[in-house]
Design a protein around this motif. Structure first.
Motif, PDB file in Angstrom:
ATOM      1  N   ARG A 248       0.877  -1.163   0.000  1.00 12.43           N
ATOM      2  CA  ARG A 248       0.000   0.000   0.000  1.00 12.43           C
ATOM      3  C   ARG A 248       0.922   1.223   0.000  1.00 12.43           C
ATOM      4  NH1 ARG A 248      -5.359  -1.164   3.505  1.00 12.43           N
ATOM      5  NH2 ARG A 248      -6.081   0.395   2.004  1.00 12.43           N
ATOM      6  N   ARG A 249       1.046   1.855  -1.149  1.00 13.00           N
ATOM      7  CA  ARG A 249       2.128   2.802  -1.405  1.00 13.00           C
ATOM      8  C   ARG A 249       2.137   3.997  -0.450  1.00 13.00           C
ATOM      9  NH1 ARG A 249       4.427   1.651  -6.559  1.00 13.00           N
ATOM     10  NH2 ARG A 249       4.592  -0.605  -6.551  1.00 13.00           N
ATOM     11  N   ILE A 250       0.990   4.569  -0.173  1.00 14.64           N
ATOM     12  CA  ILE A 250       0.942   5.755   0.676  1.00 14.64           C
ATOM     13  C   ILE A 250      -0.089   5.524   1.780  1.00 14.64           C
ATOM     14  CG2 ILE A 250       0.430   8.229   0.785  1.00 14.64           C
ATOM     15  CD1 ILE A 250       1.299   8.457  -2.102  1.00 14.64           C
ATOM     16  N   ALA A 251       0.308   5.843   3.009  1.00 13.80           N
ATOM     17  CA  ALA A 251      -0.604   5.722   4.144  1.00 13.80           C
ATOM     18  C   ALA A 251      -0.400   6.918   5.069  1.00 13.80           C
ATOM     19  CB  ALA A 251      -0.369   4.418   4.903  1.00 13.80           C
ATOM     20  N   PHE A 252      -1.495   7.550   5.439  1.00 11.16           N
ATOM     21  CA  PHE A 252      -1.456   8.675   6.375  1.00 11.16           C
ATOM     22  C   PHE A 252      -2.287   8.317   7.597  1.00 11.16           C
ATOM     23  CE2 PHE A 252      -3.654  12.349   8.154  1.00 11.16           C
ATOM     24  CZ  PHE A 252      -2.593  13.167   8.501  1.00 11.16           C
ATOM     25  N   ASN A 253      -1.727   8.588   8.781  1.00 14.51           N
ATOM     26  CA  ASN A 253      -2.420   8.324  10.032  1.00 14.51           C
ATOM     27  C   ASN A 253      -2.262   9.523  10.961  1.00 14.51           C
ATOM     28  OD1 ASN A 253      -2.998   5.176   9.907  1.00 14.51           O
ATOM     29  ND2 ASN A 253      -0.913   5.500   9.191  1.00 14.51           N
ATOM     30  N   SER A 254      -3.301   9.853  11.667  1.00 11.96           N
ATOM     31  CA  SER A 254      -3.199  10.905  12.691  1.00 11.96           C
ATOM     32  C   SER A 254      -4.145  10.578  13.830  1.00 11.96           C
ATOM     33  CB  SER A 254      -3.553  12.280  12.103  1.00 11.96           C
ATOM     34  OG  SER A 254      -4.924  12.373  11.799  1.00 11.96           O
ATOM     35  N   TYR A 255      -3.745  10.970  15.018  1.00 13.08           N
ATOM     36  CA  TYR A 255      -4.636  10.868  16.170  1.00 13.08           C
ATOM     37  C   TYR A 255      -4.327  12.029  17.092  1.00 13.08           C
ATOM     38  CZ  TYR A 255      -0.534   8.202  17.800  1.00 13.08           C
ATOM     39  OH  TYR A 255       0.746   7.787  18.085  1.00 13.08           O
ATOM     40  N   TRP A 256      -5.385  12.588  17.670  1.00 12.26           N
ATOM     41  CA  TRP A 256      -5.224  13.808  18.446  1.00 12.26           C
ATOM     42  C   TRP A 256      -6.340  13.933  19.473  1.00 12.26           C
ATOM     43  CZ3 TRP A 256      -9.513  16.900  17.953  1.00 12.26           C
ATOM     44  CH2 TRP A 256     -10.307  16.688  16.825  1.00 12.26           C
ATOM     45  N   THR A 257      -6.095  14.733  20.480  1.00  6.25           N
ATOM     46  CA  THR A 257      -7.126  15.097  21.452  1.00  6.25           C
ATOM     47  C   THR A 257      -7.014  16.588  21.729  1.00  6.25           C
ATOM     48  OG1 THR A 257      -5.705  14.660  23.378  1.00  6.25           O
ATOM     49  CG2 THR A 257      -7.061  12.824  22.563  1.00  6.25           C
ATOM     50  N   TYR A 258      -8.150  17.199  22.020  1.00  7.13           N
ATOM     51  CA  TYR A 258      -8.172  18.633  22.317  1.00  7.13           C
ATOM     52  C   TYR A 258      -9.167  18.878  23.444  1.00  7.13           C
ATOM     53  CZ  TYR A 258      -8.925  23.657  21.804  1.00  7.13           C
ATOM     54  OH  TYR A 258      -9.028  25.003  22.036  1.00  7.13           O
ATOM     55  N   ASP A 259      -8.660  19.406  24.548  1.00  2.00           N
ATOM     56  CA  ASP A 259      -9.517  19.768  25.674  1.00  2.00           C
ATOM     57  C   ASP A 259     -10.227  21.068  25.339  1.00  2.00           C
ATOM     58  OD1 ASP A 259      -8.572  17.572  26.982  1.00  2.00           O
ATOM     59  OD2 ASP A 259      -7.199  18.653  28.299  1.00  2.00           O
ATOM     60  N   LEU A 260     -11.541  21.018  25.184  1.00  2.00           N
ATOM     61  CA  LEU A 260     -12.297  22.214  24.846  1.00  2.00           C
ATOM     62  C   LEU A 260     -12.122  23.273  25.947  1.00  2.00           C
ATOM     63  CD1 LEU A 260     -15.579  20.608  23.459  1.00  2.00           C
ATOM     64  CD2 LEU A 260     -13.621  21.479  22.184  1.00  2.00           C
ATOM     65  N   PRO A 261     -11.934  24.532  25.571  1.00  2.00           N
ATOM     66  CA  PRO A 261     -11.608  25.585  26.561  1.00  2.00           C
ATOM     67  C   PRO A 261     -12.831  26.074  27.328  1.00  2.00           C
ATOM     68  CG  PRO A 261     -11.704  26.534  24.370  1.00  2.00           C
ATOM     69  CD  PRO A 261     -11.932  25.062  24.189  1.00  2.00           C
ATOM     70  N   VAL A 262     -13.633  25.126  27.794  1.00  2.00           N
ATOM     71  CA  VAL A 262     -14.842  25.468  28.537  1.00  2.00           C
ATOM     72  C   VAL A 262     -14.845  24.668  29.827  1.00  2.00           C
ATOM     73  CG1 VAL A 262     -17.362  25.496  28.518  1.00  2.00           C
ATOM     74  CG2 VAL A 262     -16.110  25.887  26.388  1.00  2.00           C
ATOM     75  N   LYS A 264     -14.162  24.831  34.438  1.00  4.48           N
ATOM     76  CA  LYS A 264     -13.459  25.455  35.551  1.00  4.48           C
ATOM     77  C   LYS A 264     -11.964  25.507  35.288  1.00  4.48           C
ATOM     78  CE  LYS A 264     -12.960  25.245  40.572  1.00  4.48           C
ATOM     79  NZ  LYS A 264     -13.330  24.522  41.818  1.00  4.48           N
ATOM     80  N   GLY A 265     -11.384  26.735  35.395  1.00  2.00           N
ATOM     81  CA  GLY A 265      -9.955  26.930  35.196  1.00  2.00           C
ATOM     82  C   GLY A 265      -9.540  27.029  33.749  1.00  2.00           C
ATOM     83  N   ARG A 266     -10.517  27.005  32.808  1.00  2.53           N
ATOM     84  CA  ARG A 266     -10.173  27.102  31.395  1.00  2.53           C
ATOM     85  C   ARG A 266     -10.499  28.499  30.873  1.00  2.53           C
ATOM     86  NH1 ARG A 266     -11.675  21.047  28.990  1.00  2.53           N
ATOM     87  NH2 ARG A 266     -10.600  19.912  30.662  1.00  2.53           N
ATOM     88  N   GLU A 267     -10.249  28.713  29.580  1.00  4.08           N
ATOM     89  CA  GLU A 267     -10.414  30.048  29.019  1.00  4.08           C
ATOM     90  C   GLU A 267     -11.819  30.582  29.249  1.00  4.08           C
ATOM     91  OE1 GLU A 267      -9.063  30.473  25.016  1.00  4.08           O
ATOM     92  OE2 GLU A 267      -7.321  29.186  25.339  1.00  4.08           O
ATOM     93  N   LEU A 268     -12.809  29.736  29.038  1.00  2.00           N
ATOM     94  CA  LEU A 268     -14.176  30.116  29.369  1.00  2.00           C
ATOM     95  C   LEU A 268     -14.498  29.482  30.717  1.00  2.00           C
ATOM     96  CD1 LEU A 268     -16.764  31.555  28.581  1.00  2.00           C
ATOM     97  CD2 LEU A 268     -17.463  29.518  27.311  1.00  2.00           C
ATOM     98  N   ASN A 269     -14.187  30.236  31.766  1.00  2.00           N
ATOM     99  CA  ASN A 269     -14.245  29.700  33.128  1.00  2.00           C
ATOM    100  C   ASN A 269     -15.690  29.579  33.601  1.00  2.00           C
ATOM    101  OD1 ASN A 269     -13.196  28.803  35.608  1.00  2.00           O
ATOM    102  ND2 ASN A 269     -13.421  30.850  36.467  1.00  2.00           N
ATOM    103  N   ILE A 270     -16.004  28.457  34.212  1.00  2.00           N
ATOM    104  CA  ILE A 270     -17.330  28.224  34.783  1.00  2.00           C
ATOM    105  C   ILE A 270     -17.136  27.867  36.256  1.00  2.00           C
ATOM    106  CG2 ILE A 270     -19.410  26.817  34.699  1.00  2.00           C
ATOM    107  CD1 ILE A 270     -18.939  26.390  31.752  1.00  2.00           C
ATOM    108  N   ASN A 271     -17.624  28.753  37.132  1.00  2.00           N
ATOM    109  CA  ASN A 271     -17.446  28.533  38.564  1.00  2.00           C
ATOM    110  C   ASN A 271     -18.582  27.719  39.165  1.00  2.00           C
ATOM    111  OD1 ASN A 271     -14.962  29.938  38.897  1.00  2.00           O
ATOM    112  ND2 ASN A 271     -16.062  31.892  38.754  1.00  2.00           N
ATOM    113  N   ASN A 272     -19.741  27.760  38.505  1.00  2.00           N
ATOM    114  CA  ASN A 272     -20.876  27.006  39.039  1.00  2.00           C
ATOM    115  C   ASN A 272     -20.585  25.518  38.924  1.00  2.00           C
ATOM    116  OD1 ASN A 272     -23.473  25.485  38.898  1.00  2.00           O
ATOM    117  ND2 ASN A 272     -24.342  27.534  39.278  1.00  2.00           N
ATOM    118  N   PRO A 273     -20.506  24.781  40.025  1.00  2.00           N
ATOM    119  CA  PRO A 273     -20.105  23.370  39.964  1.00  2.00           C
ATOM    120  C   PRO A 273     -21.096  22.503  39.195  1.00  2.00           C
ATOM    121  CG  PRO A 273     -20.851  23.946  42.173  1.00  2.00           C
ATOM    122  CD  PRO A 273     -20.746  25.234  41.413  1.00  2.00           C
TER     123      PRO A 273
END
Length: 448
Positions: A248-262, A264-273
């Motif tokens: 199989r001449r060409i193969a591309f693979n990727s895997y990733w994770t991204y913590d959404l910025p929403v 407590k303590g993130r860019e869009l901070n939410i204090n209400n538990p």
């Protein structure tokens, strides 16, 4: 039979790579990886039918000429020597169809007018016809050829001694198969790999790699664990050298994770538990795979050279393998289907009204005593895009609950198989299978 000096196979590997750190906590690595497998085991069919040293091939060609001349002169569908200009005798065929001992000559329909043999001559199937004459399963022809030179034939009443030895067509006519296990198979792999890795920062972690590689060898079976794969002919191992099933001449693979910025303590901070437990703390993930298809050899189903395998295909009219690949992979109208429900690829200019490929462009092997092009075609490129959404909610120090949503093939992208490559069937170019339904999985788990 086994080569008494059989050697254990071995693989030699080599690689070289360079790795560099890039800005943004990213690492780039470029590698070359190669290997060579030597003394790979396979077997060869020693009972390959012979049409060369025994003089059968020129008589087969003469039989073709006799047939053509008889047809042109109103003598019927027969390749008997009618004494016309350009015709000649064919001692092997005449012996195979003639009387021997207590067995009378065969009827015209079983001999020179045999419809199967006529088809073999018209299609150039010298290997097939020789295999029919060599068969001891039904010794009608073989025993007339060898006569008393082969004792089972003499016992059956073929008592006339002929000029043809018992191994005239194959070394051992009594054997249904005669295999020789050897260790002269080879394979190699060469690949360029590029990989990028981004360590976790700003909520993102990602790895991606792409491979450009070639896997070549003379053992073309992906699952032959008992080393029984045989070459196209023992006369020329080079003919069997080509892409391996893993190429199989060409193969591309990727895997990733991204913590959404929403959350407590993130860019869009939410204090209400309570609110944070609902909409905060989600992680988005993805796995993507793109790979070119694996190869398969174009099969004509015609034996012009021997009785072991097919003898390749013929391209004409300016058609090239790459053009055929493109046409078979293209479906111009997803609503255009056959009566059986198969889609039709872009082969309208290459197919006849019957649905069979036009031999002026793409036809089966037809030259007696020769292999035509042994061409390899690759399956369609596959695309797999998977996504996930994850969240873990902490109840207290020793207890948490998690949620996970997975979407396999989240784009719902259909993957169509390559159109039929059959060179003689009326299904040429038809796409009979597809895959790629979106699948959504919902999960919940409790950890304590």
């Amino acid at each position: 039979m086994i080569n008494p000096n059989l050697v254990t196979p071995y693989t030699t590997n080599w690689n070289i790579g360079i790795q560099r750190e890039l800005p943004g906590k990213t690492v780039l690595e470029v590698r070359y990886i190669g290997n060579k497998s030597t003394h790979m085991w396979h077997y060869q069919n020693i009972d390959e039918v012979n049409i060369f040293e025994n003089g059968f091939l020129p008589q087969f060609t003469q039989a073709q000429q006799n047939l053509s001349i008889n047809q042109a002169n109103g003598k019927g569908n027969t390749f008997v020597n009618s004494g016309l200009a350009g015709q000649a005798s064919m001692p092997i065929f005449e012996t195979a169809f003639g009387a021997n001992g207590t067995n009378p000559a065969l009827s015209t329909s079983s001999g020179f007018s045999n419809t199967t043999f006529i088809t073999d001559l018209q299609q150039g199937l010298a290997g097939t016809l020789a295999g029919s004459l060599a068969s001891v399963t039904s010794p009608t022809y073989y025993c007339r050829v060898v006569g008393s030179n082969f004792s089972p034939c003499a016992t059956a009443g073929y008592t006339t001694k002929t000029q043809y030895p018992m191994n005239f067509f194959v070394p051992n006519p009594y054997a249904s198969s005669l295999r020789y296990q050897n260790d002269d198979g080879n394979a190699n792999y060469n690949g360029l790999q590029v990989e990028g890795r981004k360590s976790f920062s700003h909520g993102l972690m990602a790895t991606a790699n792409i491979v450009w590689s070639h896997g070549m060898g003379d053992l073309l079976n992906a699952s032959d664990q008992t080393a029984t794969y045989q070459w196209f002919t023992q006369r020329n191992a080079r003919l069997s050298y080509g892409p391996t099933p893993f190429d199989r001449r060409i193969a591309f693979n990727s895997y990733w994770t991204y913590d959404l910025p929403v959350g407590k303590g993130r860019e869009l901070n939410i204090n209400n538990p309570v609110l944070d437990r609902i909409i905060g703390g989600w992680t988005l993930g993805g796995v993507e795979q793109i790979a070119t298809g694996s190869p398969s050899i174009l099969n004509s189903g015609r034996d012009t050279f021997n009785n072991l395998v097919q003898s390749g295909v013929v391209f004409g009219g300016g058609l090239t393998l790459s053009q055929l690949q493109h046409d078979l992979a293209t479906i111009p109208n997803l609503h255009q289907v056959t009566g059986s429900g198969s889609l039709i690829s872009n082969v309208s200019s290459l197919a006849q009204s019957s649905g069979i490929a036009n031999p002026a462009y793409y036809g089966p092997a037809a030259t007696p005593g020769a292999f035509s092009q042994l061409a390899y075609i690759y399956g369609n490129t596959s695309f797999t895009f998977n996504m996930s959404l994850n969240k873990t909610v902490r109840i207290h120090e020793r207890l948490n609950i998690g949620f996970r949503v997975e979407a396999l093939n989240f784009l719902n992208h259909p993957f169509f198989a390559l159109g039929s490559t059959s060179v003689t069937a009326n299904t040429f170019g038809q796409v009979s299978s597809a895959s790629g339904n979106r699948t959504v999985l919902l999960r919940a788990f409790l950890n304590w």
